[in-house]
Design a protein around this motif. Structure first.
Motif, PDB file in Angstrom:
ATOM      1  N   UNK A   1       5.087   0.250 -10.569  1.00  0.00           N
ATOM      2  CA  UNK A   1       4.860  -1.107 -10.096  1.00  0.00           C
ATOM      3  C   UNK A   1       4.808  -1.101  -8.572  1.00  0.00           C
ATOM      4  N   UNK A   2       3.889  -1.870  -8.021  1.00  0.00           N
ATOM      5  CA  UNK A   2       3.806  -2.060  -6.582  1.00  0.00           C
ATOM      6  C   UNK A   2       3.833  -3.558  -6.309  1.00  0.00           C
ATOM      7  N   UNK A   3       4.799  -3.954  -5.490  1.00  0.00           N
ATOM      8  CA  UNK A   3       4.966  -5.383  -5.178  1.00  0.00           C
ATOM      9  C   UNK A   3       5.043  -6.234  -6.441  1.00  0.00           C
TER      10      UNK A   3
ATOM     11  N   UNK B   1       6.664  -7.958   6.812  1.00  0.00           N
ATOM     12  CA  UNK B   1       6.554  -7.812   5.375  1.00  0.00           C
ATOM     13  C   UNK B   1       5.528  -6.758   4.974  1.00  0.00           C
ATOM     14  N   UNK B   2       5.022  -6.079   5.946  1.00  0.00           N
ATOM     15  CA  UNK B   2       3.965  -5.110   5.635  1.00  0.00           C
ATOM     16  C   UNK B   2       4.547  -3.800   5.128  1.00  0.00           C
ATOM     17  N   UNK B   3       5.090  -3.864   3.949  1.00  0.00           N
ATOM     18  CA  UNK B   3       5.552  -2.669   3.269  1.00  0.00           C
ATOM     19  C   UNK B   3       5.264  -2.821   1.786  1.00  0.00           C
ATOM     20  N   UNK B   4       5.328  -1.724   1.094  1.00  0.00           N
ATOM     21  CA  UNK B   4       5.082  -1.722  -0.342  1.00  0.00           C
ATOM     22  C   UNK B   4       6.414  -1.585  -1.061  1.00  0.00           C
ATOM     23  N   UNK B   5       6.644  -2.436  -2.018  1.00  0.00           N
ATOM     24  CA  UNK B   5       7.852  -2.352  -2.840  1.00  0.00           C
ATOM     25  C   UNK B   5       7.480  -1.560  -4.089  1.00  0.00           C
TER      26      UNK B   5
END
Length: 846
Positions: free
Chosen positions: A127-129, A159-163
């Motif tokens: 999962x991404x974001x 917020x420019x990151x990937x969860x």
């Protein structure tokens, strides 16, 4: 003039700006910053690769199976307590990580990003974001996830990151051995321009010789390429010089471009000369600006199999001296580690081994890179089952939907490794005796050929008559047979190939440093065996005379290989002990790991190592005596054997040896030569490759063997002495930088490992062979305690706690470096004997 200068400057600035507009390729291994949870409630910080189950505890309840193992000839189900390692690998696991993306990467239409998972156990969902980005069914395979859509436009910089989240699911009875659990292989983030080289499209191969020159071919694919773009290849030799170059290569409609080179004096890859070239594939725009480049390490070599020449590497016939390897790394579990892999491969090469079989699963990229650089041929295997399930929830659940995709990923991800000389599409597949099995074999082999026409394909067949009757064996490029060497001749009569391979051999069982009396050659899993009647205690004898009812001894395999050219070699089961499959103690608790290994689970050599070394190592001589000679100094001592028959074996490449006990000759013996009078079975067959004195009576003191060469001249000797009182701990440190002369050093990268062999000895340094003292370990400074293992298949002590008992006088502890250069101090203590020993290991920046 001034206008001209301004115009030239302007044009140059445009070209530079155009060249800089392309996103730079970056490849980042995502090691740190992960969190792990079993329930998504409680999280712990971990690094990847990671095996969540290796910490234990051991318990027979984990994956307790009641089955009949058909491959072992069983007909009735029975309880198998340690079949899959008795560790808590079953259930769900969850990983999460925030990936910070450089601001310049966000919101660009010309950026491509993907995650490359080298393996995650099992059924990883990515999962991404919060959105599902990918899934792969097979826990052993490499797969890629395109995450380009998640580099969203318009997000605030903060917020420019990937969860990133990865969910895993391991089902009970889904494996016949310990599969591990978790993201146990590396994860890599690859960011490239939108127009980029597809890494898996690069294909480099050697097409043979033409007019004295070596002909090689390279191809690659530009994703989102245009007609006005061009491809380029640069091939650099091992010394860094440019061996070949091709520019301005036209792209096909599918983006493919290729080139053929003729090389003079090419450095050919082999186990003896593992030369590696660097191939760079690039794509450039109409102005010649490089858009993307990808470098790979590869090698030049040819592989061929034929009726007349057998297996040939670079045109030279040779026989495989191979071993099978499961994927776990003993006390480290399945969490892959480069230092541990290097230790394995170097130890195997020291024995004379030149090939491994990745049994029974896809290999890791790190393992293949190490085999490339150190010189180890590989049979890269794929599956342990197809449609028919060997275990209730195994790969058979996925085969119909996933098999072709899995083979495709296996081949595309690995075909540039020169070490891989053969693909294997399966092991002991139940369908091998059916028409369906023949059709599947043909399909999977054809898929391998379509993706890589440069290598032959095999599979391990354990039911020879069935596989020959169905045509499965005849359909394969290489007919591989597991065990049952007495059927080899009949098998050959039905094989149009004219040769066969021992794809899995021996399965001799032993426990390091354990000797059982009387010495009897036997199938140890037979209820009527000496082991079952007298020594059923979770250990096997190290005299190397015990095997399973379906297997045999090393000597049996060698006779066929030495006497018949059409047997092209072997892959011994196994190079190392592994977690799970504790035959012949499948139903005996607490046995939880195998006895098949030439090395034990800690990586310490068993006596069998020296038997194989005496046969396989052509560069160094071998002289090894067994058993130990510490069976008591008086009749009151523990394990006293004074006056009792205690056979002595010598493993050596020399043809003749004389044994002495306290200076008294026990006779000079010679190995038996091959011939019509050579015993084919029974005890006598052992005397072709071993020198034995079966009537020696033990008396304390000195055991000495003197060996003689083919001319009868003394060539060497070895002495084994009766141990005195335990008086000191001996620490031997191995690191990947050890070369026998320098102080062992670790890289301060947080990943490098030192393996410290701890031995209890007398004051002269003689091992106390039955010592089982409880030791404690303390690590301070620039590193930490990682694991410990003593090689005892029945030990339930945790691998990850800093204490463990010695087994047969030894154990191995593992230390991990930190990211700060300095010195690691390791202290080992035997509290009961009031002994301690300290060693320092320096670390340095990589």
């Amino acid at each position: 003039m001034r206008k001209s200068i301004i115009l030239v400057s302007f044009l140059l600035s445009v070209l530079v700006a155009q060249a800089q507009q392309y996103a730079t390729r970056t490849e980042t291994v995502l090691t740190d910053g992960w969190q792990f949870s079993r329930d998504k409630q409680v999280w712990e910080d971990v690094s990847v690769p990671h095996d969540w189950a290796i910490a234990g505890p051991f318990d027979k309840k984990w994956d307790l199976q009641r089955v009949a193992i058909i491959q072992n000839g069983e007909r009735e189900a029975s309880e198998k307590t340690g079949r899959s390692g008795a560790l808590p690998w079953i259930g769900d696991g969850h990983y999460r990580k925030n990936i910070v993306i450089d601001e310049s990467r966000w919101g660009r239409d010309d950026v491509h990003a993907e995650l490359v998972f080298d393996g995650a156990m099992a059924e990883p969902t990515v999962f991404v974001n919060g959105q599902k980005a990918g899934y792969w069914a097979y826990g052993y395979n490499t797969f890629r996830v395109d995450i380009t859509p998640y580099l969203q436009k318009g997000q605030p910089a903060a917020e420019r990151n990937l969860k990133l989240e990865v969910d895993l699911k391991n089902m009970e009875e889904s494996s016949r051995w310990y599969p591990g659990a978790g993201i146990y292989r590396p994860v890599t983030l690859v960011i490239t321009p939108k127009t980029h080289i597809d890494d898996w499209s690069i294909y480099f191969r050697c097409n043979g010789m033409n007019r004295g020159k070596t002909v090689v071919e390279a191809e690659a694919k530009a994703v989102s390429g245009r007609e006005d773009m061009a491809g380029m290849f640069v091939l650099k030799a091992p010394d860094g010089s440019i061996a070949a170059k091709a520019e301005g290569l036209r792209l096909g409609e599918d983006g493919l471009f290729h080139a053929t080179f003729s090389l003079e004096n090419a450095k050919m890859w082999s186990p003896e000369t593992p030369y590696l070239y660097t191939l760079t594939a690039s794509i450039a725009d109409a102005n010649g600006n490089v858009i993307d480049s990808k470098n790979i390490k590869t090698g030049i070599r040819t592989v061929r199999v034929s009726r007349d020449k057998g297996f040939q590497l670079n045109g030279v016939t040779r026989k495989f001296k191979g071993v099978c390897l499961h994927h776990d790394l003993g006390p480290l579990g399945t969490a892959i580690n480069k230092a541990a892999l290097i230790r394995q491969i170097k130890a195997l090469k020291g024995m004379g081994c030149d090939a491994i079989r990745t049994a029974h699963n896809m290999p890791s990229q790190w393992q293949m890179e190490i085999c490339d650089s150190l010189g180890m041929m590989v049979m890269a295997e794929s599956f342990d089952m197809w449609i028919y399930p060997k275990c209730k929830n195994g790969y058979a659940r996925f085969f119909h939907e996933w098999a072709d995709r899995d083979i495709t990923n296996l081949v595309l991800a690995n075909r540039n490794h020169p070490s891989i000389v053969m693909w294997s599409i399966g092991n002991e597949i139940p369908e091998q005796g059916s028409d369906e099995g023949r059709l599947i074999s043909t399909r999977l082999q054809g898929l391998c050929h379509a993706l890589d026409p440069s290598r032959p394909v095999t599979q391990g067949l354990d039911r020879a008559e069935a596989a020959l009757g169905s045509g499965v064996a005849q359909a394969m490029d290489v007919a591989g047979f597991n065990y049952r060497v007495h059927k080899y001749k009949k098998n050959l009569e039905k094989l149009p190939q004219g040769f066969l391979l021992g794809s899995e051999t021996a399965s001799t069982v032993s426990s390091r440093g354990v000797y059982q009396f009387p010495v009897v050659t036997e199938a140890a899993d037979n209820p009527a065996s000496n082991l079952h009647k007298i020594h059923y205690n979770g250990q096997c004898t190290s005299y190397d005379v015990q095997f399973c009812s379906w297997s045999n001894l090393p000597d049996d395999d060698w006779r066929w290989q030495d006497d018949y050219d059409w047997v092209i070699g072997e892959f011994v089961w196994t190079g190392y002990d592994y977690l799970g499959e504790p035959s012949p103690y499948d139903g005996y608790w607490p046995s939880r790991s195998s006895y098949f290994g030439i090395f034990d689970l800690a990586g310490l050599p068993k006596d069998r190592y020296y038997l194989y070394r005496s046969k396989w190592n052509d560069e160094e001589h071998t002289i090894h005596l067994l058993p130990h000679w510490s069976w008591g100094r008086s009749k009151k001592d523990k394990n006293n054997r004074i006056g009792e028959v205690t056979p002595v074996y010598c493993y050596t490449d020399y043809p003749c040896a004389e044994l002495f006990v306290n200076g008294k000759s026990q006779g000079k013996r010679e190995k038996l030569n091959a011939g019509n009078d050579m015993p084919k079975d029974g005890e006598g067959r052992l005397d072709r490759y071993r020198i034995r004195w079966n009537e020696v009576k033990y008396e304390p003191g000195e055991l000495k063997v003197v060996v003689y060469d083919g001319q009868g001249k003394k060539a060497g000797e070895q002495v084994v002495r009766t141990a005195g009182k335990p008086s000191q701990l001996k620490l031997d440190v191995w690191t990947q930088q050890s070369d026998g002369s320098n102080t062992p050093t670790l890289y301060a990268d947080g990943q490098d490992l030192a393996f410290i062999t701890v031995s209890l000895t007398d004051k002269q340094g003689t091992l106390i062979p039955d010592a089982d003292d409880q030791l404690a370990f303390e690590v301070t400074g620039a590193g930490s305690f990682e694991a410990v293992c003593n090689g005892d298949a029945t030990s339930l002590e945790s691998f990850v706690k800093p204490t463990m008992k010695l087994f047969s006088g030894q154990l191995v502890m593992v230390v991990r470096s930190s990211k700060e250069a300095g010195t690691i101090k390791v202290k080992v203590t035997d509290k009961n004997r009031k002994l301690s020993k300290t060693v320092s290991i320096p670390t340095k920046r990589a």
